[in-house]
Design a protein around this motif. Structure first.
Motif, mmCIF file in Angstrom:
data_model
loop_
_atom_site.group_PDB
_atom_site.id
_atom_site.type_symbol
_atom_site.label_atom_id
_atom_site.label_comp_id
_atom_site.label_asym_id
_atom_site.label_seq_id
_atom_site.Cartn_x
_atom_site.Cartn_y
_atom_site.Cartn_z
ATOM 1 N N PHE A 48 -31.089 -44.016 23.475
ATOM 2 C CA PHE A 48 -29.810 -43.735 23.900
ATOM 3 C C PHE A 48 -29.179 -42.638 22.765
ATOM 4 O O PHE A 48 -29.088 -42.824 21.671
ATOM 5 N N TYR A 49 -28.591 -41.662 23.355
ATOM 6 C CA TYR A 49 -28.256 -40.505 22.343
ATOM 7 C C TYR A 49 -26.551 -40.205 22.673
ATOM 8 O O TYR A 49 -26.070 -40.253 21.658
ATOM 9 N N THR A 50 -26.269 -39.775 23.824
ATOM 10 C CA THR A 50 -24.974 -39.588 24.230
ATOM 11 C C THR A 50 -24.409 -39.615 25.582
ATOM 12 O O THR A 50 -25.437 -39.490 26.343
ATOM 13 N N SER A 51 -23.338 -39.673 25.840
ATOM 14 C CA SER A 51 -22.695 -39.787 27.222
ATOM 15 C C SER A 51 -21.300 -39.685 27.125
ATOM 16 O O SER A 51 -20.559 -39.722 26.158
ATOM 17 N N LYS A 52 -20.743 -39.636 28.522
ATOM 18 C CA LYS A 52 -19.324 -39.819 28.854
ATOM 19 C C LYS A 52 -19.310 -40.468 30.020
ATOM 20 O O LYS A 52 -19.684 -40.214 31.033
ATOM 21 N N GLY A 53 -18.524 -41.587 30.071
ATOM 22 C CA GLY A 53 -18.291 -42.355 31.246
ATOM 23 C C GLY A 53 -19.223 -43.294 31.474
ATOM 24 O O GLY A 53 -19.216 -44.173 32.476
ATOM 25 N N VAL A 54 -20.130 -43.654 30.392
ATOM 26 C CA VAL A 54 -21.027 -44.646 30.830
ATOM 27 C C VAL A 54 -20.856 -45.818 29.678
ATOM 28 O O VAL A 54 -20.853 -45.430 28.369
ATOM 29 N N ASP A 55 -20.970 -47.003 30.125
ATOM 30 C CA ASP A 55 -21.257 -48.301 29.469
ATOM 31 C C ASP A 55 -22.631 -48.471 28.809
ATOM 32 O O ASP A 55 -23.226 -49.025 29.819
ATOM 33 N N VAL A 56 -22.716 -48.661 27.365
ATOM 34 C CA VAL A 56 -24.230 -48.620 27.232
ATOM 35 C C VAL A 56 -24.411 -50.011 26.424
ATOM 36 O O VAL A 56 -25.419 -50.358 25.895
ATOM 37 N N TRP A 57 -23.239 -50.903 26.483
ATOM 38 C CA TRP A 57 -23.080 -51.859 25.425
ATOM 39 C C TRP A 57 -23.707 -53.216 25.894
ATOM 40 O O TRP A 57 -23.836 -54.220 25.101
ATOM 41 N N THR A 58 -24.110 -53.525 27.258
ATOM 42 C CA THR A 58 -24.612 -54.968 27.824
ATOM 43 C C THR A 58 -26.077 -54.596 27.739
ATOM 44 O O THR A 58 -26.549 -53.763 28.225
ATOM 45 N N PRO A 59 -26.643 -55.470 26.948
ATOM 46 C CA PRO A 59 -28.201 -55.510 26.903
ATOM 47 C C PRO A 59 -28.737 -55.424 28.380
ATOM 48 O O PRO A 59 -28.451 -56.190 29.114
ATOM 49 N N PHE A 85 -26.910 -51.584 13.496
ATOM 50 C CA PHE A 85 -27.048 -50.400 12.593
ATOM 51 C C PHE A 85 -28.051 -49.619 12.916
ATOM 52 O O PHE A 85 -29.207 -50.473 12.952
ATOM 53 N N THR A 86 -28.126 -48.370 13.209
ATOM 54 C CA THR A 86 -29.118 -47.519 13.289
ATOM 55 C C THR A 86 -29.962 -46.869 12.142
ATOM 56 O O THR A 86 -30.957 -46.363 12.199
ATOM 57 N N GLU A 87 -28.953 -46.894 11.034
ATOM 58 C CA GLU A 87 -29.616 -46.586 9.866
ATOM 59 C C GLU A 87 -28.741 -47.032 8.549
ATOM 60 O O GLU A 87 -27.551 -47.767 9.147
ATOM 61 N N PRO A 88 -28.956 -47.223 7.358
ATOM 62 C CA PRO A 88 -28.106 -47.896 6.457
ATOM 63 C C PRO A 88 -26.598 -47.430 6.477
ATOM 64 O O PRO A 88 -26.600 -46.084 6.549
ATOM 65 N N LEU A 89 -25.604 -48.144 6.524
ATOM 66 C CA LEU A 89 -24.423 -47.973 6.817
ATOM 67 C C LEU A 89 -24.064 -46.906 7.875
ATOM 68 O O LEU A 89 -22.749 -46.307 7.989
ATOM 69 N N VAL A 90 -24.746 -46.998 8.902
ATOM 70 C CA VAL A 90 -24.377 -46.020 10.194
ATOM 71 C C VAL A 90 -24.592 -47.107 11.405
ATOM 72 O O VAL A 90 -25.696 -47.233 11.811
ATOM 73 N N PRO A 91 -23.210 -47.637 11.882
ATOM 74 C CA PRO A 91 -23.530 -48.200 13.001
ATOM 75 C C PRO A 91 -23.652 -47.693 14.459
ATOM 76 O O PRO A 91 -23.462 -46.455 14.487
ATOM 77 N N ALA A 92 -24.270 -48.378 15.141
ATOM 78 C CA ALA A 92 -24.385 -48.006 16.572
ATOM 79 C C ALA A 92 -22.784 -47.499 17.178
ATOM 80 O O ALA A 92 -21.801 -48.175 16.917
ATOM 81 N N TRP A 93 -22.816 -46.452 17.955
ATOM 82 C CA TRP A 93 -21.458 -45.869 18.409
ATOM 83 C C TRP A 93 -21.657 -45.257 19.657
ATOM 84 O O TRP A 93 -22.704 -44.551 19.955
ATOM 85 N N SER A 94 -20.656 -44.795 20.349
ATOM 86 C CA SER A 94 -20.833 -43.802 21.523
ATOM 87 C C SER A 94 -19.367 -43.920 22.029
ATOM 88 O O SER A 94 -18.330 -44.193 21.465
ATOM 89 N N THR A 95 -19.019 -42.766 22.883
ATOM 90 C CA THR A 95 -17.878 -42.405 23.524
ATOM 91 C C THR A 95 -17.378 -43.719 24.415
ATOM 92 O O THR A 95 -18.246 -44.483 24.539
#
Length: 314
Positions: free
Chosen positions: A1-12, A271-281
């Protein structure tokens, strides 16, 4: 996952569309805040404070709180049963869900925060604790008269106070005297890189989430109560407010693109790298404007867009 708008990516193992949003209350004011507490959703429009028990209605029914003499509201805090508001000239208090606020002492805080059960007032370079009777106990008067305290956070290990002077930021740690229960003198905890100032802070486990003029960072609480922050995640317009729900933090995301403004979401369990959490719009409104505040009411997110109004999940 890289980027999106209007998409819910949080449910496994699945993706789906995010909910739409709807304008629940229009406003041309540029000082908008939203706060949810004990079954009430509060909205601030300039000097007006009002609340509703159903912000999801197409046309919510509001009770306007009487705040005689209160100007444009800069500080808003709550204990869960009492709500406090200030405008830099006076401070008022009242019952959550009530129809009026009354004066509380002669203090003049610009900002108000509930930090570990203590009401903290900030008035330019002075920060103090406010007692129930409206009296105050000074915590610190910064030597730099151009310095202004702007944010207070109650964490598991104590209280953090942040302020800015021009494009310089400083954060201080305040401990508690175990013998008397009084607050100790602030000690330096960290500062942001020059040119980056602090807007807001929130705590999750051993991390402090920092909302800055350039985006957000995650800081780790050290054994000496100092803060060590990670890389900057750049967010257009900076981050003005957070709303924590479980492992997720929703944050203000101003003008994500040329057609949308709204919210982003952070997952502090990944976290995707040290002290950088996963995030999205996340939720977006089809408009433009500075997103000033975010809150959650009955499992739905609401956010304030300066000069436009209050949006909520539809």
């Amino acid at each position: 996952f890289y980027t999106s708008k209007g998409v819910d990516v949080w449910t496994p193992d699945q993706i789906s569309m995010l909910y739409d949003t709807a304008l629940r209350e229009s406003s041309t004011d540029t000082n908008l805040k939203t706060l949810s507490v004990n079954g009430y959703s509060y909205f601030v429009e300039g000097s007006t404070l009002k609340h509703t028990t159903d912000p999801s209605a197409v046309s919510p029914s509001f009770t306007t709180v009487t705040t005689t003499g209160l100007g444009s509201i800069t500080g808003l805090a709550t204990t869960g049963s009492t709500i406090y508001a200030s405008d830099g000239v006076k401070i008022m208090q009242g019952a959550v869900g009530g129809a009026s606020l009354a004066n509380l002492g002669a203090l003049t805080p610009d900002f108000l925060f509930l930090c570990n059960g203590r009401l903290i007032g900030m008035d330019a370079n002075v920060v103090y604790e406010i007692a129930a009777a409206g009296t105050s106990t000074a915590i610190d008067t910064h030597d730099n008269t151009s310095f202004a305290y702007t944010y207070g956070l109650g964490a598991l290990n104590g209280i953090y106070l942040s302020g800015n002077s021009g494009d310089r930021n400083e954060v201080y740690y305040v401990g508690i005297d175990s013998a008397t229960g009084s607050l100790l003198a602030p000690v330096f905890a960290m500062n942001l890189p020059f040119g980056e100032t602090m807007n807001c802070m929130e705590q999750y486990d051993r991390f402090i989430l920092l909302g800055t003029s350039k985006g957000f960072r995650v800081a780790l609480i050290g054994d000496d109560n100092g803060l060590a922050y990670g890389p900057l995640v750049e967010i257009t317009g900076g981050v003005s407010d957070f709303d924590f729900q479980g492992q997720y933090a929703w944050f203000t995301y101003t003008n994500y693109d040329a057609t949308s403004t709204g919210l982003g979401r952070i997952n502090l369990a990944e976290f995707t790298e040290p002290l950088v959490p996963a995030w999205s719009t996340d939720l977006m409104a089809t408009t433009q404007g500075t997103v000033q505040s975010v809150s959650t009411f009955a499992g739905k997110r609401y956010f304030a867009v300066s000069g436009v109004g209050f949006y909520g999940q539809a």
